[in-house]
Design a protein around this motif. Structure first.
Motif, PDB file in Angstrom:
ATOM      1  N   HIS A 228       0.842  -1.201   0.000  1.00  9.17           N
ATOM      2  CA  HIS A 228       0.000   0.000   0.000  1.00  9.17           C
ATOM      3  C   HIS A 228       0.873   1.245   0.000  1.00  9.17           C
ATOM      4  CE1 HIS A 228      -2.306   2.872   2.884  1.00  9.17           C
ATOM      5  NE2 HIS A 228      -2.565   3.211   1.640  1.00  9.17           N
ATOM      6  N   PHE A 229       0.643   2.114  -0.973  1.00  4.89           N
ATOM      7  CA  PHE A 229       1.249   3.444  -0.977  1.00  4.89           C
ATOM      8  C   PHE A 229       0.175   4.463  -0.629  1.00  4.89           C
ATOM      9  CE2 PHE A 229       4.238   0.992  -3.426  1.00  4.89           C
ATOM     10  CZ  PHE A 229       5.468   1.504  -3.029  1.00  4.89           C
ATOM     11  N   VAL A 230       0.596   5.564   0.025  1.00  7.89           N
ATOM     12  CA  VAL A 230      -0.382   6.418   0.696  1.00  7.89           C
ATOM     13  C   VAL A 230      -0.949   7.542  -0.180  1.00  7.89           C
ATOM     14  CG1 VAL A 230       0.365   5.883   3.031  1.00  7.89           C
ATOM     15  CG2 VAL A 230       1.544   7.672   1.761  1.00  7.89           C
ATOM     16  N   SER A 231      -0.855   7.388  -1.484  1.00  9.14           N
ATOM     17  CA  SER A 231      -1.623   8.199  -2.440  1.00  9.14           C
ATOM     18  C   SER A 231      -1.530   7.512  -3.791  1.00  9.14           C
ATOM     19  CB  SER A 231      -1.109   9.642  -2.525  1.00  9.14           C
ATOM     20  OG  SER A 231       0.154   9.695  -3.162  1.00  9.14           O
ATOM     21  N   ASP A 232      -2.522   7.772  -4.631  1.00  8.50           N
ATOM     22  CA  ASP A 232      -2.527   7.162  -5.965  1.00  8.50           C
ATOM     23  C   ASP A 232      -1.330   7.616  -6.787  1.00  8.50           C
ATOM     24  OD1 ASP A 232      -4.838   5.561  -5.864  1.00  8.50           O
ATOM     25  OD2 ASP A 232      -6.116   7.304  -6.143  1.00  8.50           O
ATOM     26  N   SER A 233      -1.045   8.904  -6.749  1.00  8.82           N
ATOM     27  CA  SER A 233       0.048   9.434  -7.575  1.00  8.82           C
ATOM     28  C   SER A 233       1.401   8.890  -7.126  1.00  8.82           C
ATOM     29  CB  SER A 233       0.048  10.964  -7.534  1.00  8.82           C
ATOM     30  OG  SER A 233      -1.073  11.481  -8.223  1.00  8.82           O
ATOM     31  N   TYR A 234       1.602   8.780  -5.799  1.00  8.70           N
ATOM     32  CA  TYR A 234       2.874   8.248  -5.308  1.00  8.70           C
ATOM     33  C   TYR A 234       3.049   6.794  -5.742  1.00  8.70           C
ATOM     34  CZ  TYR A 234       6.805   7.626  -2.062  1.00  8.70           C
ATOM     35  OH  TYR A 234       8.044   7.387  -1.513  1.00  8.70           O
ATOM     36  N   ALA A 235       1.959   6.032  -5.769  1.00 12.94           N
ATOM     37  CA  ALA A 235       2.029   4.634  -6.204  1.00 12.94           C
ATOM     38  C   ALA A 235       2.464   4.531  -7.653  1.00 12.94           C
ATOM     39  CB  ALA A 235       0.671   3.952  -5.999  1.00 12.94           C
ATOM     40  N   GLU A 236       2.194   5.555  -8.454  1.00 20.14           N
ATOM     41  CA  GLU A 236       2.642   5.569  -9.849  1.00 20.14           C
ATOM     42  C   GLU A 236       4.075   6.081  -9.959  1.00 20.14           C
ATOM     43  OE1 GLU A 236      -0.166   8.047 -11.808  1.00 20.14           O
ATOM     44  OE2 GLU A 236      -1.856   6.652 -11.547  1.00 20.14           O
ATOM     45  N   GLU A 237       4.415   7.087  -9.180  1.00 21.99           N
ATOM     46  CA  GLU A 237       5.753   7.702  -9.276  1.00 21.99           C
ATOM     47  C   GLU A 237       6.865   6.726  -8.903  1.00 21.99           C
ATOM     48  OE1 GLU A 237       4.046  12.139  -8.043  1.00 21.99           O
ATOM     49  OE2 GLU A 237       5.329  11.021  -6.667  1.00 21.99           O
ATOM     50  N   VAL A 238       6.597   5.826  -7.962  1.00 21.78           N
ATOM     51  CA  VAL A 238       7.659   4.928  -7.487  1.00 21.78           C
ATOM     52  C   VAL A 238       8.021   3.857  -8.509  1.00 21.78           C
ATOM     53  CG1 VAL A 238       7.067   5.308  -5.067  1.00 21.78           C
ATOM     54  CG2 VAL A 238       5.997   3.398  -6.306  1.00 21.78           C
ATOM     55  N   LEU A 239       7.274   3.742  -9.579  1.00 26.24           N
ATOM     56  CA  LEU A 239       7.604   2.773 -10.617  1.00 26.24           C
ATOM     57  C   LEU A 239       8.699   3.276 -11.551  1.00 26.24           C
ATOM     58  CD1 LEU A 239       3.996   1.562 -11.538  1.00 26.24           C
ATOM     59  CD2 LEU A 239       5.680   0.380 -10.112  1.00 26.24           C
ATOM     60  N   TYR A 240       9.098   4.525 -11.368  1.00 23.71           N
ATOM     61  CA  TYR A 240      10.130   5.129 -12.230  1.00 23.71           C
ATOM     62  C   TYR A 240      11.370   5.457 -11.410  1.00 23.71           C
ATOM     63  CZ  TYR A 240       6.144   5.483 -15.336  1.00 23.71           C
ATOM     64  OH  TYR A 240       5.045   5.175 -16.104  1.00 23.71           O
ATOM     65  N   ALA A 241      12.513   5.433 -12.068  1.00 23.46           N
ATOM     66  CA  ALA A 241      13.781   5.658 -11.375  1.00 23.46           C
ATOM     67  C   ALA A 241      13.888   7.096 -10.883  1.00 23.46           C
ATOM     68  CB  ALA A 241      14.945   5.344 -12.322  1.00 23.46           C
ATOM     69  N   SER A 242      14.560   7.245  -9.758  1.00 23.48           N
ATOM     70  CA  SER A 242      14.842   8.576  -9.229  1.00 23.48           C
ATOM     71  C   SER A 242      16.005   9.204  -9.997  1.00 23.48           C
ATOM     72  CB  SER A 242      15.208   8.490  -7.741  1.00 23.48           C
ATOM     73  OG  SER A 242      14.148   7.975  -6.981  1.00 23.48           O
ATOM     74  N   ASP A 243      15.976  10.526 -10.049  1.00 19.72           N
ATOM     75  CA  ASP A 243      17.070  11.306 -10.635  1.00 19.72           C
ATOM     76  C   ASP A 243      17.217  12.546  -9.766  1.00 19.72           C
ATOM     77  OD1 ASP A 243      18.890  12.719 -12.098  1.00 19.72           O
ATOM     78  OD2 ASP A 243      17.658  12.883 -13.917  1.00 19.72           O
ATOM     79  N   HIS A 244      17.895  12.395  -8.630  1.00 15.79           N
ATOM     80  CA  HIS A 244      17.958  13.472  -7.649  1.00 15.79           C
ATOM     81  C   HIS A 244      18.598  14.732  -8.213  1.00 15.79           C
ATOM     82  CE1 HIS A 244      17.652  10.512  -3.993  1.00 15.79           C
ATOM     83  NE2 HIS A 244      16.639  10.422  -4.832  1.00 15.79           N
ATOM     84  N   GLN A 245      19.556  14.559  -9.111  1.00 21.88           N
ATOM     85  CA  GLN A 245      20.236  15.722  -9.677  1.00 21.88           C
ATOM     86  C   GLN A 245      19.252  16.627 -10.400  1.00 21.88           C
ATOM     87  OE1 GLN A 245      23.714  14.763 -11.950  1.00 21.88           O
ATOM     88  NE2 GLN A 245      24.092  16.869 -12.599  1.00 21.88           N
ATOM     89  N   ASN A 246      18.234  16.029 -11.004  1.00 21.84           N
ATOM     90  CA  ASN A 246      17.218  16.800 -11.715  1.00 21.84           C
ATOM     91  C   ASN A 246      15.926  16.961 -10.911  1.00 21.84           C
ATOM     92  OD1 ASN A 246      18.404  17.581 -14.274  1.00 21.84           O
ATOM     93  ND2 ASN A 246      18.462  15.399 -14.764  1.00 21.84           N
ATOM     94  N   GLY A 247      16.000  16.618  -9.616  1.00 18.33           N
ATOM     95  CA  GLY A 247      14.849  16.848  -8.750  1.00 18.33           C
ATOM     96  C   GLY A 247      13.732  15.843  -8.911  1.00 18.33           C
ATOM     97  N   ILE A 248      14.033  14.650  -9.415  1.00 17.27           N
ATOM     98  CA  ILE A 248      13.019  13.622  -9.611  1.00 17.27           C
ATOM     99  C   ILE A 248      13.209  12.537  -8.546  1.00 17.27           C
ATOM    100  CG2 ILE A 248      12.013  11.961 -11.204  1.00 17.27           C
ATOM    101  CD1 ILE A 248      11.807  14.916 -12.083  1.00 17.27           C
TER     102      ILE A 248
END
Length: 515
Positions: A228-248
């Motif tokens: 369970h993720f605590v919002s619908d949008s967060y559950a979608e965002e975590v399927l993609y790689a992070s890119d901290h340098q670009n703020g993702i």
């Protein structure tokens, strides 16, 4: 149906809250009880809670942990339990090693999570023994964040608990950025040091980025029935790689694991409690007097006066002596972490972004009040900005009554998180009638709608996010100053925005518990 809920925090207990997970553990069991679900909630005892809340020792368990024999005690807290919701704590000396009522330790950078990982592994070990011996039982075990994740490992791989291996497991991820990763071995805070006889499948437990390390969060995602993720949008965002340098901020190294378990993933927004009682009025003068009182309390905790408290006290005095101003009060409340303030403390043409916002606010005769504590580096930068800008008050601490009053006082609420799994602050601000200025990510995206109950900025890079933040902030100021009818409509829409626990709990029952 009976749920066993395990977590590190619980706001039903004074001193057992650090972040938003404590609010969830406080509210969800009560909401489930209204649907005739029984819930047992268990956290570690960090501060003699068993004596403060009329605790009754219902079990003593002996167990082996890290090559030693231990005893722990399970207490039911009668003072805060109800017919449908039973509140428990586990008592063991390890839970108070950070100091009384200190939930988490601050480990060295070269051994992140070491002390906490050990104590939460022991906590999971105690729970497993209580389940084995019949002191705790449930139809579903609901684990929260990495702190409770090791229970899934014990139930799946330790032969002593094989009778419970098929009990339904639900796992809630409140913040994917904190995973509790430790080595498999070679350290006294490692999986094999805690459970030397455990036979496990390292492929299901390892950190994808550090394959010789045990990752409790990855383990739970692999082993449980629902994630369970605590919002619908967060559950979608975590399927993609992070890119901290670009703020993702996305899957934080677990995106492929999550994609491989996508059939388990469920996004359900956290809720907020609402009351039909009219909100009290809070004036700036009243708030400033309360702030001075809080500052005195904070100052008394240290032998030497902290500069940030001195400067805040001076700023309050100047505000009290100055004439009324015509512009808005911008408010912000939260932990000072990279997640929360990175964008405010980026530099554009040599100036901190927050400094540019304060200058724009000054032109409109407005003021900014920020309440929070956290990373000392961010605290220092904010203190310097308070010394530089006469319209910025930085209150470096936290007080519940001060927080409640600031929600009621502010005209607009700023929450520029780089990522936000759900967020509660924006819900509380909306409830109080503050249009919110937020980054269009996670739970912020799901609760704040641009030009309806707030203002949303976006961007695929740090620079784009910063420019969008500055533009949207200026739009909000102009709306407040020049479009009074539309601004009032936004206030009314904010107050009418509802994210009730009852709506979320219906999804818990259907999507997580299949009840």
């Amino acid at each position: 149906m009976r749920i066993l809920m395990l977590a590190a925090e619980n706001d039903c207990i004074s001193g057992a809250k650090v972040g938003g997970v404590a609010d969830v553990i406080r509210d969800v069991p009560k909401a489930l009880a209204e649907h005739n679900v029984n819930v047992d909630v268990v956290i570690p005892d960090y501060g003699y809670y068993h004596s403060h809340y009329q605790g009754e020792c219902v079990a003593e368990v002996s167990f082996s942990f890290a090559h030693q024999q231990h005893s722990a005690y399970l207490y039911k807290l009668h003072a805060i339990s109800s017919e449908k919701v039973a509140q428990y704590v586990v008592v063991h000396p390890l839970f108070q090693q950070a100091g009384e009522s200190r939930v988490y330790c601050h480990d060295e950078d070269n051994r992140p999570f070491a002390k906490d990982a050990t104590k939460f592994a022991l906590f999971c070990n105690v729970i497993a023994e209580c389940i084995l011996q019949g002191h705790l039982s449930a139809d579903i075990f609901h684990l929260h964040d990495w702190h409770a994740a090791t229970l899934s490992v014990l139930l799946k791989f330790d032969s002593r608990y094989r009778d419970f291996a098929n009990t339904k497991l639900v796992y809630t991820v409140h913040n994917l950025a904190l995973q509790g990763t430790r080595p498999f071995n070679g350290d006294d805070s490692s999986l094999e040091a805690w459970f030397p006889s455990l036979s496990y499948d390292g492929q299901q437990l390892c950190d994808p980025r550090y394959p010789f390390c045990y990752n409790p969060m990855r383990a739970a995602i692999s082993l449980v029935d629902k994630v369970h993720f605590v919002s619908d949008s967060y559950a979608e965002e975590v399927l993609y790689a992070s890119d901290h340098q670009n703020g993702i901020y996305g899957g934080e190294g677990l995106e492929q694991v999550l994609a491989g378990n996508s059939d388990k993933l469920v996004g359900i927004l956290n809720g907020c409690e609402y009351s039909n009682e009219p909100e009290p009025k809070v004036t700036l003068d009243c708030f400033l007097r309360s702030s001075k009182s809080c500052l005195r309390n904070w100052m008394s905790r240290f032998e030497q006066l902290k500069t940030v408290h001195y400067l805040a006290n001076e700023q309050i005095t100047l505000w009290q002596d100055s004439p009324q101003f015509k512009g808005p009060i911008v408010s912000s409340i939260g932990r000072l972490t990279e997640q929360k303030v990175r964008l405010l403390l980026e530099r554009v043409d040599g100036e901190l972004v927050l400094s540019t916002l304060l200058l724009a606010l000054e032109q409109k005769g407005g003021r900014f009040i920020m309440l929070g504590s956290g990373d000392s580096h961010y605290e220092f930068q904010l203190m310097q900005l308070m010394a530089k800008h006469g319209n910025f008050l930085f209150l470096n601490g936290y007080g519940q009554s001060l927080s409640d009053d600031l929600y009621l006082l502010g005209d607009m609420f700023l929450m520029p998180s780089s990522f936000e799994p759900c967020g509660i602050s924006q819900m509380l601000a909306l409830k109080a009638g503050q249009p919110c200025i937020v980054h269009g990510v996670g739970g912020l995206k799901d609760t704040v709608k641009h030009n309806e109950n707030g203002f949303v900025f976006e961007g695929d890079t740090i620079s784009e996010q910063v420019v969008s933040l500055q533009n949207v902030f200026n739009d909000a100021l102009n709306c407040y100053m020049n479009e009074s009818s539309h601004w009032q409509t936004m206030i009314n829409t904010a107050k009418a925005s509802r994210f009730s626990w009852q709506s979320s709990i219906e999804q818990y029952l259907s999507k997580l518990y299949n009840y």
